[in-house]
Scaffold this motif. Structure first.
Motif, PDB file in Angstrom:
ATOM      1  N   PHE A 335       0.854  -1.192   0.000  1.00 28.12           N
ATOM      2  CA  PHE A 335       0.000   0.000   0.000  1.00 28.12           C
ATOM      3  C   PHE A 335       0.887   1.238   0.000  1.00 28.12           C
ATOM      4  CE2 PHE A 335      -2.546   3.378   1.969  1.00 28.12           C
ATOM      5  CZ  PHE A 335      -3.679   3.319   1.166  1.00 28.12           C
ATOM      6  N   GLY A 336       0.502   2.225  -0.811  1.00 25.43           N
ATOM      7  CA  GLY A 336       1.274   3.450  -0.859  1.00 25.43           C
ATOM      8  C   GLY A 336       0.579   4.509  -1.680  1.00 25.43           C
ATOM      9  N   SER A 337       1.333   5.552  -2.056  1.00 26.67           N
ATOM     10  CA  SER A 337       0.782   6.693  -2.785  1.00 26.67           C
ATOM     11  C   SER A 337       1.603   6.961  -4.031  1.00 26.67           C
ATOM     12  CB  SER A 337       0.767   7.938  -1.900  1.00 26.67           C
ATOM     13  OG  SER A 337      -0.016   7.738  -0.746  1.00 26.67           O
ATOM     14  N   GLU A 347       4.676   3.095   5.192  1.00 31.26           N
ATOM     15  CA  GLU A 347       5.269   2.360   6.301  1.00 31.26           C
ATOM     16  C   GLU A 347       4.281   2.281   7.451  1.00 31.26           C
ATOM     17  OE1 GLU A 347       8.830   4.473   7.176  1.00 31.26           O
ATOM     18  OE2 GLU A 347       9.885   3.791   5.365  1.00 31.26           O
ATOM     19  N   GLY A 348       4.665   1.640   8.531  1.00 30.76           N
ATOM     20  CA  GLY A 348       3.826   1.533   9.705  1.00 30.76           C
ATOM     21  C   GLY A 348       2.645   0.610   9.481  1.00 30.76           C
ATOM     22  N   PHE A 349       1.501   0.964  10.096  1.00 29.87           N
ATOM     23  CA  PHE A 349       0.334   0.079  10.017  1.00 29.87           C
ATOM     24  C   PHE A 349      -0.142  -0.122   8.591  1.00 29.87           C
ATOM     25  CE2 PHE A 349      -1.640   4.262  10.130  1.00 29.87           C
ATOM     26  CZ  PHE A 349      -2.706   4.129   9.253  1.00 29.87           C
ATOM     27  N   ALA A 350       0.047   0.886   7.711  1.00 27.09           N
ATOM     28  CA  ALA A 350      -0.431   0.774   6.336  1.00 27.09           C
ATOM     29  C   ALA A 350       0.284  -0.340   5.576  1.00 27.09           C
ATOM     30  CB  ALA A 350      -0.245   2.100   5.614  1.00 27.09           C
ATOM     31  N   ALA A 351       1.467  -0.729   6.049  1.00 25.86           N
ATOM     32  CA  ALA A 351       2.207  -1.787   5.361  1.00 25.86           C
ATOM     33  C   ALA A 351       1.564  -3.152   5.539  1.00 25.86           C
ATOM     34  CB  ALA A 351       3.648  -1.815   5.876  1.00 25.86           C
ATOM     35  N   THR A 352       0.616  -3.259   6.473  1.00 28.71           N
ATOM     36  CA  THR A 352      -0.021  -4.554   6.746  1.00 28.71           C
ATOM     37  C   THR A 352      -1.378  -4.708   6.076  1.00 28.71           C
ATOM     38  OG1 THR A 352      -1.176  -3.790   8.754  1.00 28.71           O
ATOM     39  CG2 THR A 352       1.110  -4.529   8.999  1.00 28.71           C
ATOM     40  N   ALA A 369      -5.172   6.987   9.717  1.00 29.71           N
ATOM     41  CA  ALA A 369      -6.020   5.815   9.952  1.00 29.71           C
ATOM     42  C   ALA A 369      -6.716   5.459   8.648  1.00 29.71           C
ATOM     43  CB  ALA A 369      -7.046   6.078  11.049  1.00 29.71           C
ATOM     44  N   VAL A 370      -7.143   4.208   8.545  1.00 27.50           N
ATOM     45  CA  VAL A 370      -7.911   3.774   7.378  1.00 27.50           C
ATOM     46  C   VAL A 370      -9.095   2.952   7.850  1.00 27.50           C
ATOM     47  CG1 VAL A 370      -5.864   3.712   5.887  1.00 27.50           C
ATOM     48  CG2 VAL A 370      -6.621   1.621   7.034  1.00 27.50           C
ATOM     49  N   ALA A 371     -10.104   2.891   6.998  1.00 23.40           N
ATOM     50  CA  ALA A 371     -11.222   1.966   7.188  1.00 23.40           C
ATOM     51  C   ALA A 371     -11.231   1.059   5.969  1.00 23.40           C
ATOM     52  CB  ALA A 371     -12.533   2.719   7.325  1.00 23.40           C
ATOM     53  N   ILE A 372     -11.379  -0.240   6.197  1.00 27.58           N
ATOM     54  CA  ILE A 372     -11.360  -1.183   5.088  1.00 27.58           C
ATOM     55  C   ILE A 372     -12.629  -2.023   5.083  1.00 27.58           C
ATOM     56  CG2 ILE A 372      -8.837  -1.307   5.130  1.00 27.58           C
ATOM     57  CD1 ILE A 372      -9.181  -4.162   6.350  1.00 27.58           C
ATOM     58  N   LEU A 373     -12.991  -2.493   3.890  1.00 28.70           N
ATOM     59  CA  LEU A 373     -14.036  -3.497   3.726  1.00 28.70           C
ATOM     60  C   LEU A 373     -13.350  -4.785   3.321  1.00 28.70           C
ATOM     61  CD1 LEU A 373     -17.047  -4.309   3.541  1.00 28.70           C
ATOM     62  CD2 LEU A 373     -16.974  -3.581   1.136  1.00 28.70           C
ATOM     63  N   SER A 374     -13.582  -5.843   4.099  1.00 28.51           N
ATOM     64  CA  SER A 374     -12.956  -7.132   3.855  1.00 28.51           C
ATOM     65  C   SER A 374     -13.991  -8.226   4.103  1.00 28.51           C
ATOM     66  CB  SER A 374     -11.751  -7.312   4.795  1.00 28.51           C
ATOM     67  OG  SER A 374     -12.196  -7.503   6.135  1.00 28.51           O
ATOM     68  N   PRO A 375     -13.625  -9.495   3.921  1.00 32.27           N
ATOM     69  CA  PRO A 375     -14.592 -10.565   4.224  1.00 32.27           C
ATOM     70  C   PRO A 375     -15.117 -10.529   5.653  1.00 32.27           C
ATOM     71  CG  PRO A 375     -12.781 -11.426   2.913  1.00 32.27           C
ATOM     72  CD  PRO A 375     -12.417 -10.018   3.260  1.00 32.27           C
ATOM     73  N   ALA A 376     -14.389  -9.886   6.568  1.00 34.25           N
ATOM     74  CA  ALA A 376     -14.827  -9.794   7.961  1.00 34.25           C
ATOM     75  C   ALA A 376     -15.765  -8.617   8.202  1.00 34.25           C
ATOM     76  CB  ALA A 376     -13.616  -9.686   8.883  1.00 34.25           C
ATOM     77  N   GLY A 377     -15.995  -7.770   7.208  1.00 33.23           N
ATOM     78  CA  GLY A 377     -16.828  -6.581   7.358  1.00 33.23           C
ATOM     79  C   GLY A 377     -15.981  -5.326   7.279  1.00 33.23           C
ATOM     80  N   ILE A 378     -16.401  -4.282   7.995  1.00 34.61           N
ATOM     81  CA  ILE A 378     -15.667  -3.017   8.005  1.00 34.61           C
ATOM     82  C   ILE A 378     -14.841  -2.926   9.287  1.00 34.61           C
ATOM     83  CG2 ILE A 378     -15.898  -0.507   8.179  1.00 34.61           C
ATOM     84  CD1 ILE A 378     -18.288  -0.705   6.306  1.00 34.61           C
ATOM     85  N   SER A 379     -13.562  -2.580   9.126  1.00 38.43           N
ATOM     86  CA  SER A 379     -12.654  -2.441  10.257  1.00 38.43           C
ATOM     87  C   SER A 379     -11.926  -1.118  10.164  1.00 38.43           C
ATOM     88  CB  SER A 379     -11.625  -3.579  10.274  1.00 38.43           C
ATOM     89  OG  SER A 379     -12.261  -4.841  10.276  1.00 38.43           O
ATOM     90  N   ARG A 380     -11.546  -0.625  11.332  1.00 37.62           N
ATOM     91  CA  ARG A 380     -10.719   0.580  11.422  1.00 37.62           C
ATOM     92  C   ARG A 380      -9.309   0.146  11.802  1.00 37.62           C
ATOM     93  NH1 ARG A 380     -11.641   6.247  13.936  1.00 37.62           N
ATOM     94  NH2 ARG A 380      -9.533   6.907  14.450  1.00 37.62           N
ATOM     95  N   ILE A 381      -8.319   0.682  11.089  1.00 41.50           N
ATOM     96  CA  ILE A 381      -6.927   0.306  11.336  1.00 41.50           C
ATOM     97  C   ILE A 381      -6.091   1.569  11.493  1.00 41.50           C
ATOM     98  CG2 ILE A 381      -4.941  -1.001  10.491  1.00 41.50           C
ATOM     99  CD1 ILE A 381      -6.823  -2.598   8.726  1.00 41.50           C
ATOM    100  N   ASP A 382      -5.334   1.630  12.572  1.00 41.49           N
ATOM    101  CA  ASP A 382      -4.384   2.717  12.764  1.00 41.49           C
ATOM    102  C   ASP A 382      -3.196   2.192  13.550  1.00 41.49           C
ATOM    103  OD1 ASP A 382      -5.267   2.543  15.389  1.00 41.49           O
ATOM    104  OD2 ASP A 382      -6.473   4.363  15.290  1.00 41.49           O
ATOM    105  N   ALA A 383      -2.354   3.085  14.039  1.00 43.23           N
ATOM    106  CA  ALA A 383      -1.142   2.660  14.736  1.00 43.23           C
ATOM    107  C   ALA A 383      -1.448   1.873  16.011  1.00 43.23           C
ATOM    108  CB  ALA A 383      -0.280   3.875  15.057  1.00 43.23           C
TER     109      ALA A 383
END
Length: 577
Positions: A335-337, A347-352, A369-383
């Motif tokens: 993941f990047g820009s 780098e950091g949490f975004a690398a996962t 921070a990011v919010a993702i949609l995955s097979p598990a639903g919607i999750s919030r991910i940050d440091a």
């Protein structure tokens, strides 16, 4: 089947949405005149108490910068000539539309109301002579303008038939009954009118623009300030506020421009404003007038006495949202820009992020921070780690507003959205106008004041836009009970995102071709061409930041003359906010 307009009735065709899918109603309000009759003849003040105060008198004497000088009816004109001549003459409002009234019978000349509607059409207008002696003009309208300068698109389809009744006066044909209002083709309309943003104040000191259309003429600064004093439109009335105290109006009934500075002289009620409100007033005036030609600044006074601002006020001035960011994506497993055309790995949490197998990624406005949609639903991910936000099935990609809430919408129950902050329980946000509709994409505007939903329509796609009501901290309380259809587009709905605070881009699909349309709240749409097999779209703060993910994981960037491939092996194109 064609839609038949009764003679002498006003021309109207736009839609707003209330409740479920089957309950469309027409927007209230008449449509303004297109030449010199001003939008603000009704009211120049924020309602306080008592009756509406008249404002800005004698507007027909104001100078119009673009003049049309049509001729009157020629001797021996046919019925079609008279009808077409009348429509053309109605572009000019000189002397209360005197030339246009020459095409009418003496009795009807006193009844016809030009300030009912402005219909914007493609200019074709075929004419048909009827057996009963009347004539029918077929109009393929694309938009309409109301009395306050708000524009709404008109549902595409068969043309609207406008009936004109004629009779002879002194051996010459004259119109004895016709629809109220005027008709302009898009080119003429954009020559006479220009769009400007009025700025109001949202939660947490965010300035929110509202598009209005005004006649391009010398009185424009006066009209803009008058509209600003009258307050926001219906859809934003619960969403934003204005710094002007209730009852404030123009003291001198005009806003002259001297040496590039607009001199805004208000009634003494403006002195009741707190220092914070005065800072809001100054910014509202500055930004609302910034697109007026030859206006470089604003001088504010109260009944002739200059209003002074403390230097400390600058720090408390509300600001528009002008976030700039680079397009982000999941490329392969990274993941990047994209920065200056090069992909930079985060780098950091975004690398996962690749580990969660996301189908959609939304980065919050601050980028931490990011919010993702995955097979598990919607999750919030940050440091700090990963937090489950919404585990329901059938969710659309999440949204992440500037106040820290992650929004989610379930396709099977679109009438209730969830907004979840980082450290407390979810807030239910009802959207009754989505009941029974098939939502395909939903996005919050960058300032968090509006929500746009792309839905399937029997003729293709629609974009519905409503206001978002929040408390002073930014906590969402509701969306407005009605939404406006701000865009009709051909093809099946695919994706949607905002481009700045008041425009949005829509991706629709017909066969294997995906077409991009740039729409907006109160704006005319622009066709941006097609991308083969386009599946996702990401906006930004400007049109140049638009990105479309096409077939074969190829990423395309918006260029002046179309779309240019910018990257390959893009698994997920991220959105911002």
């Amino acid at each position: 089947m064609r839609r038949q307009s009764r003679a002498a009735a006003s021309m109207q065709s736009s839609r707003r949405v209330r409740g479920g899918a089957g309950s469309r109603t027409r927007i209230r309000g008449a449509v303004a005149v297109a030449a010199v009759v001003l939008l603000l003849t009704g009211c120049n003040a924020i309602p306080g108490s008592g009756p509406v105060q008249a404002g800005l008198e004698n507007l027909e004497q104001a100078e119009q910068q673009v003049q049309f000088n049509p001729g009157g009816p020629a001797a021996g004109s046919s019925q079609e000539d008279v009808v077409r001549g009348f429509v053309l003459a109605a572009v000019s409002s000189e002397d209360d539309f005197a030339v246009a009234r020459e095409f009418l019978t003496p009795d009807y000349a006193e009844q016809w109301s030009p300030d009912s509607d402005v219909l914007i059409d493609d200019g074709g207008r075929p004419f048909q002579q009827n057996d009963d002696g009347s004539g029918t003009l077929s109009v393929s309208a694309t938009a309409k303008l109301d009395a306050d300068g708000f524009m709404l698109p008109i549902e595409p389809g068969e043309s609207t038939d406008l009936r004109f009744e004629l009779q002879q006066v002194g051996g010459e044909w004259r119109i004895s009954s016709a629809p109220n209002g005027i008709i302009l083709d898009a080119t003429t309309f954009t020559t006479l009118w220009s769009q400007h943003q009025l700025y109001f104040v949202g939660p947490a000191g965010t300035l929110v623009p509202e598009t209005r259309w005004f006649l391009t003429r010398a009185a424009l600064p006066t009209e803009i300030v008058g509209a600003l004093l009258a307050g926001p439109g219906e859809r934003l009335a619960e969403v934003v506020h204005s710094g002007f105290p209730a009852g404030t109006k123009l003291a001198s009934n005009s806003v002259p421009v001297v040496d590039g500075r607009a001199r805004v002289d208000l009634t003494g009620t403006v002195l009741e404003a707190t220092p914070e409100a005065l800072a809001e007033i100054r910014q509202q005036l500055r930004l609302s007038l910034q697109t007026v030609q030859n206006v470089n600044g604003v001088d504010l006074s109260a009944e002739g006495t200059a209003v002074r601002f403390d230097a400390a006020d600058d720090a408390s001035e509300p600001q528009p949202v002008n976030d700039m960011w680079d397009a982000s994506a999941l490329v392969g497993s990274e993941f990047g820009s994209f920065v200056s055309g090069e992909f930079e790995v985060a780098e950091g949490f975004a690398a996962t992020l690749s580990d969660y197998d996301p189908s959609a990624i939304t980065v919050n406005p601050s980028g931490d921070a990011v919010a993702i949609l995955s097979p598990a639903g919607i999750s919030r991910i940050d440091a700090a780690g990963v937090v489950a936000v919404d585990e329901r099935r059938g969710l659309l990609p999440p949204m992440f507003d500037r106040f820290g809430y992650v929004w989610s919408l379930q396709v099977s129950q679109p009438q209730t959205m969830l907004a979840t902050p980082k450290e407390s329980s979810s807030v239910q946000v009802p959207a009754p106008w989505l009941e029974g509709r098939k939502a395909v994409a939903v996005r919050l505007s960058p300032d968090g004041s509006r929500i746009a939903v792309l839905v399937a329509d029997e003729h293709g796609s629609q974009v519905l836009v409503a206001g978002v009501v929040r408390d002073n901290s930014g906590r969402p309380e509701s969306v407005t009970t009605e939404a406006d259809v701000q865009l009709w587009a051909s093809g099946d709905p695919v994706d949607l995102d905002w481009v700045g605070q008041n425009r949005f881009a829509v991706l629709t699909k017909t066969d294997s071709t995906s077409r991009v349309t740039l729409g907006g709240v109160g704006l005319l749409p622009i066709d941006l061409g097609s991308v083969e097999g386009g599946v996702h779209l990401a906006g930004g703060s400007a049109r140049t930041q638009l990105r479309v993910l096409g077939a074969g994981r190829e990423l395309y960037a918006s260029q002046a003359n179309g779309w240019q491939r910018a990257a390959t092996d893009v698994r997920v194109l991220a959105k911002r906010g």
